[in-house]
Design an enzyme around this catalytic site. Structure first.
Site, PDB file in Angstrom:
ATOM      1  N   ASP A 102       0.839  -1.119   0.012  1.00  0.00           N
ATOM      2  CA  ASP A 102       0.083  -0.023   0.024  1.00  0.00           C
ATOM      3  C   ASP A 102       0.928   1.154   0.042  1.00  0.00           C
ATOM      4  OD1 ASP A 102      -2.363  -1.830   0.372  1.00  0.00           O
ATOM      5  OD2 ASP A 102      -2.181  -1.522   2.460  1.00  0.00           O
TER       6      ASP A 102
HETATM    7  N1  URA Z   1      -1.327  -6.070   3.873  1.00  0.00           N
HETATM    8  C1  URA Z   1      -1.692  -4.791   3.907  1.00  0.00           C
HETATM    9  O1  URA Z   1      -2.899  -4.679   4.373  1.00  0.00           O
HETATM   10  N2  URA Z   1      -0.895  -3.801   3.181  1.00  0.00           N
HETATM   11  C2  URA Z   1       0.158  -3.903   2.549  1.00  0.00           C
HETATM   12  O2  URA Z   1       0.794  -3.034   1.988  1.00  0.00           O
HETATM   13  C3  URA Z   1       0.749  -5.321   2.496  1.00  0.00           C
HETATM   14  C4  URA Z   1      -0.090  -6.317   2.994  1.00  0.00           C
END
Ligand code: URA
Length: 243
Positions: A102
């Site tokens: 993310d």
């Molecule tokens: N899980 C998440 O919620 N975000 C990420 O960036 C990776 C795994």
């Protein structure tokens, strides 16, 4: 010299099996001639076409980036925000991230131009471990952590068993640090898992991806993987997928 199906798969056009099908169906040409056998080997100077489209071939390269927060896991962004490939302006190959973190997540992110390698790692049955460290709101009870470990019902199905470790907690500020090891890679999975037990994530970092850690890197720094590291990851992904 490499097998034709391997070269096609590396270019990211298709899996190796699909590449074999394309060859058998007569959709692949080498130096202008249709090749329908699977054993054929090709070198760097051979001109390959798949469905009449010339294959772009590049030397495969593999990098680990310590992705900082505030960067998009993509090769471009319509809104002009920073993307992970901005850290690789010196690299002439067209690399892209293997899966995504993310915008607000930091940590280990692989980038490559090897489509077959990326597909192998991202395949749903690939069980390469990903270790996340999350700072969460509130202090979870043992039972809540057990729920995470057993698997939790999300809107896209139940999560697979995970490893969970409470690393520390802060009574005054009502926060905790939890390590979560999963092998799936669903969208925003870790954040959704913590949300489901009532402890939203405040900060998230991926500390490990298979055998690869952030050791020796600062946020925004990258290193090229050694052939051994690439092999280790491939072996790890293949071992699990054939289970
Ligand atoms: N899980 C998440 O919620 N975000 C990420 O960036 C990776 C795994």
């Amino acid at each position: 010299m490499d097998r034709l199906q391997k070269v096609i798969a590396h270019a990211g056009i298709a899996s190796r099996r699909k590449a074999e099908e394309l060859i058998l169906e007569g959709k692949v040409k080498v130096n202008g001639t249709v090749v329908k056998e699977l054993g054929v080997k090709v070198g760097p100077s051979d001109k390959i076409e798949v469905n009449e489209v010339p294959l772009e071939r590049e030397e495969p390269v593999y990098f680990l980036l310590y992705k900082p927060r505030g960067v998009i896991s993509s090769v471009k962004d319509d809104k002009g925000r920073k993307v992970v490939t901005d850290y690789f302006t010196e690299i002439k190959q067209r690399i892209y991230p293997v899966g995504r973190l993310d915008y607000d997540t930091s940590g280990v992110l692989l980038l490559t131009n090897d489509g077959e390698f990326a597909n192998l790692l991202m395949h749903p049955s690939s069980e390469v471990e990903k270790v996340y460290v999350a700072k969460i709101k509130g202090i979870p009870q043992k039972e809540q952590l057990k729920k995470l470990a057993r698997g939790i019902q999300l809107e896209d199905g139940k999560t697979a068993p995970a490893k969970v470790k409470l690393l520390s907690f802060d009574k005054k500020n009502q926060t905790a640090i939890v390590e979560l090891t999963i092998h799936e890679g669903r969208n925003r999975q870790v954040r959704r898992m913590f949300e489901a037990i009532g402890h939203p994530v405040m900060k998230l970092k991926r500390e490990r991806y298979g055998t690869l850690t952030l050791h020796g890197l600062n946020a925004g720094e990258a290193k090229e993987l050694t052939p051994h590291e690439v092999k280790q990851l491939r072996v790890l992904a293949m071992k699990k997928t054939s289970k």
